[in-house]
Design a protein around this motif. Structure first.
Motif, PDB file in Angstrom:
ATOM      1  N   ILE A  57       0.741  -1.303   0.007  1.00 41.96           N
ATOM      2  CA  ILE A  57       0.100  -0.168   0.065  1.00 41.96           C
ATOM      3  C   ILE A  57       0.827   1.104   0.093  1.00 41.96           C
ATOM      4  O   ILE A  57       0.607   2.295  -0.905  1.00 41.96           O
ATOM      5  CB  ILE A  57      -1.120   0.000   1.287  1.00 41.96           C
ATOM      6  CG1 ILE A  57      -2.025  -1.196   0.747  1.00 41.96           C
ATOM      7  CG2 ILE A  57      -1.623   1.469   1.506  1.00 41.96           C
ATOM      8  CD1 ILE A  57      -2.925  -0.904   1.988  1.00 41.96           C
ATOM      9  N   ALA A  58       2.002   1.169   0.861  1.00 43.17           N
ATOM     10  CA  ALA A  58       2.619   2.409   0.955  1.00 43.17           C
ATOM     11  C   ALA A  58       3.417   2.679  -0.439  1.00 43.17           C
ATOM     12  O   ALA A  58       3.305   3.762  -0.854  1.00 43.17           O
ATOM     13  CB  ALA A  58       3.696   2.222   1.961  1.00 43.17           C
ATOM     14  N   GLU A  63       2.014   5.897  -6.660  1.00 41.98           N
ATOM     15  CA  GLU A  63       1.195   5.857  -8.137  1.00 41.98           C
ATOM     16  C   GLU A  63       0.062   6.426  -8.204  1.00 41.98           C
ATOM     17  O   GLU A  63      -0.531   6.598  -9.472  1.00 41.98           O
ATOM     18  CB  GLU A  63       1.455   4.314  -8.344  1.00 41.98           C
ATOM     19  CG  GLU A  63       2.830   3.643  -8.748  1.00 41.98           C
ATOM     20  CD  GLU A  63       2.423   2.105  -8.643  1.00 41.98           C
ATOM     21  OE1 GLU A  63       1.261   1.559  -8.568  1.00 41.98           O
ATOM     22  OE2 GLU A  63       3.541   1.485  -8.454  1.00 41.98           O
ATOM     23  N   ALA A  64      -0.593   6.699  -7.031  1.00 44.17           N
ATOM     24  CA  ALA A  64      -2.050   7.095  -7.063  1.00 44.17           C
ATOM     25  C   ALA A  64      -2.055   8.556  -6.972  1.00 44.17           C
ATOM     26  O   ALA A  64      -1.733   9.088  -5.926  1.00 44.17           O
ATOM     27  CB  ALA A  64      -2.910   6.403  -5.848  1.00 44.17           C
ATOM     28  N   ASP A  65      -2.629   9.296  -7.742  1.00 39.78           N
ATOM     29  CA  ASP A  65      -2.553  10.600  -7.877  1.00 39.78           C
ATOM     30  C   ASP A  65      -4.069  11.011  -7.742  1.00 39.78           C
ATOM     31  O   ASP A  65      -4.852  11.023  -8.635  1.00 39.78           O
ATOM     32  CB  ASP A  65      -2.120  11.170  -9.297  1.00 39.78           C
ATOM     33  CG  ASP A  65      -1.983  12.824  -9.106  1.00 39.78           C
ATOM     34  OD1 ASP A  65      -1.786  13.385  -8.208  1.00 39.78           O
ATOM     35  OD2 ASP A  65      -2.332  13.315  -9.915  1.00 39.78           O
ATOM     36  N   VAL A  66      -4.310  11.495  -6.486  1.00 43.75           N
ATOM     37  CA  VAL A  66      -5.867  11.983  -6.217  1.00 43.75           C
ATOM     38  C   VAL A  66      -6.034  13.360  -6.436  1.00 43.75           C
ATOM     39  O   VAL A  66      -5.180  14.098  -5.742  1.00 43.75           O
ATOM     40  CB  VAL A  66      -6.368  11.208  -4.871  1.00 43.75           C
ATOM     41  CG1 VAL A  66      -7.650  11.810  -4.465  1.00 43.75           C
ATOM     42  CG2 VAL A  66      -6.346  10.007  -4.902  1.00 43.75           C
ATOM     43  N   SER A  67      -7.184  13.922  -7.157  1.00 37.24           N
ATOM     44  CA  SER A  67      -7.303  15.095  -6.922  1.00 37.24           C
ATOM     45  C   SER A  67      -8.764  15.520  -6.791  1.00 37.24           C
ATOM     46  O   SER A  67      -9.507  14.590  -7.253  1.00 37.24           O
ATOM     47  CB  SER A  67      -6.775  15.966  -8.214  1.00 37.24           C
ATOM     48  OG  SER A  67      -7.348  15.277  -9.487  1.00 37.24           O
ATOM     49  N   CYS A 100      -6.380   1.609   4.729  1.00 40.27           N
ATOM     50  CA  CYS A 100      -5.271   2.106   4.235  1.00 40.27           C
ATOM     51  C   CYS A 100      -4.844   3.640   4.815  1.00 40.27           C
ATOM     52  O   CYS A 100      -3.852   3.677   4.738  1.00 40.27           O
ATOM     53  CB  CYS A 100      -5.445   2.261   2.412  1.00 40.27           C
ATOM     54  SG  CYS A 100      -6.473   3.554   2.021  1.00 40.27           S
ATOM     55  N   SER A 101      -6.014   4.063   5.407  1.00 42.73           N
ATOM     56  CA  SER A 101      -5.762   5.654   6.004  1.00 42.73           C
ATOM     57  C   SER A 101      -4.873   5.181   7.193  1.00 42.73           C
ATOM     58  O   SER A 101      -4.162   6.403   7.664  1.00 42.73           O
ATOM     59  CB  SER A 101      -7.157   6.277   6.399  1.00 42.73           C
ATOM     60  OG  SER A 101      -7.526   5.576   7.356  1.00 42.73           O
ATOM     61  N   SER A 102      -4.360   4.148   7.780  1.00 45.14           N
ATOM     62  CA  SER A 102      -3.588   4.030   8.706  1.00 45.14           C
ATOM     63  C   SER A 102      -2.000   4.138   8.241  1.00 45.14           C
ATOM     64  O   SER A 102      -1.139   4.082   9.166  1.00 45.14           O
ATOM     65  CB  SER A 102      -3.816   2.944   9.825  1.00 45.14           C
ATOM     66  OG  SER A 102      -3.651   1.672   8.914  1.00 45.14           O
ATOM     67  N   VAL A 103      -1.764   4.010   6.918  1.00 46.61           N
ATOM     68  CA  VAL A 103      -0.385   3.929   6.447  1.00 46.61           C
ATOM     69  C   VAL A 103       0.018   5.355   6.238  1.00 46.61           C
ATOM     70  O   VAL A 103      -0.665   6.202   5.376  1.00 46.61           O
ATOM     71  CB  VAL A 103      -0.550   3.223   4.715  1.00 46.61           C
ATOM     72  CG1 VAL A 103       0.837   2.780   4.534  1.00 46.61           C
ATOM     73  CG2 VAL A 103      -1.069   1.790   5.312  1.00 46.61           C
ATOM     74  N   PRO A 104       1.106   5.597   6.872  1.00 44.97           N
ATOM     75  CA  PRO A 104       1.674   6.902   7.035  1.00 44.97           C
ATOM     76  C   PRO A 104       1.775   7.450   5.466  1.00 44.97           C
ATOM     77  O   PRO A 104       1.619   8.734   5.315  1.00 44.97           O
ATOM     78  CB  PRO A 104       2.888   6.938   7.754  1.00 44.97           C
ATOM     79  CG  PRO A 104       2.869   5.794   8.421  1.00 44.97           C
ATOM     80  CD  PRO A 104       1.953   4.813   7.719  1.00 44.97           C
TER      81      PRO A 104
END
Ligand code: DC
Length: 219
Positions: A57-58, A63-67, A100-104
């Motif tokens: 996940i980290a 590679e994941a670009d969120v906008s 996944c929100s727990s992954v810094p």
């Protein structure tokens, strides 16, 4: 610097409904940060990454670009340029987002996106760590919650309305698990900021909650 209103609280407390109405009333922009985590989650699901594989996940988060963008005033989430808004509310997406929100590295990817929005504009931003971490100097901070039973009942009614079959006990269990994960992760867990106003909406109408928040916006 825009005027910043931070609304944090657990899943199903009514944050997005309330935040949208407060934003409309004030003519501010509504920013749903949970939707950004959900956008990230879609990337991991599409790539068949297991929620417990935090290393993958980290790495994949890079590679994941969120906008975000707005169409007729409604927030849209783009994942690597593709509008994924219609997929955001799926149950599996919410569960992956919570994990996944727990992954810094995931949080770090979204931090500047959120801060930049609040820097430029007047915003009502909802999430889990807005008052504590993203916007520690927000002008108004609200911690919005409701009992597990109330939140489960609201979710149950919502799913029934959509014609989806559901069991109240399972929804309540899911909410409790999500609360636990969101409140006990190491990085930026959900908690009430010291200077946040606590609102329990269990026995309040939507309008009462909106008015309680507007009263606290000292612009
Ligand atoms: O608010 P929501 O249900 O759309 O959020 C989905 C998940 O995203 C939630 O379980 C935890 C995570 N989240 C977070 O960690 N920090 C935020 N500011 C917003 C959401």
């Amino acid at each position: 610097m825009g005027y910043n209103i931070a609304i944090d609280g657990p899943a199903g407390a009514g944050k997005s409904t309330i935040a949208k109405l407060v934003a409309k009333e004030l003519g501010y922009i509504y920013v749903d940060t949970g939707a950004m985590y959900r956008g990230m989650a879609i990337y991991f699901l599409k790539n068949n990454i297991a929620p417990e594989d935090t290393e993958k996940i980290a790495a994949a988060s890079k590679e994941a670009d969120v906008s975000i963008g707005y169409e007729d005033g409604v927030q849209q989430i783009y994942l690597n340029g593709e509008n994924v808004t219609p997929l955001l509310r799926e149950e599996k997406v919410g569960n992956m987002a919570s994990r996944c929100s727990s992954v810094p590295e995931v949080r770090a990817r979204l931090l500047s996106l959120q801060r930049n929005l609040a820097e430029e504009k007047d915003v009502v931003m909802d999430g889990r760590d807005i008052g504590t971490n993203i916007l520690p100097n927000a002008d108004t901070k609200i911690y919005l919650t409701a009992s597990v039973d109330t939140r489960a009942k609201r979710r149950f009614d919502e799913l029934q309305e959509k014609g989806e079959s559901c069991v109240m006990e399972e929804i309540a269990k899911d909410i409790e698990e999500r609360d636990y994960r969101d409140m006990h992760r190491k990085t930026a867990p959900l908690r009430q900021a010291e200077d946040a106003v606590y609102i329990d909406s269990s026995d309040m109408t939507i309008e009462e909650v909106v008015q309680a928040i507007l009263k606290r916006c000292k612009r």
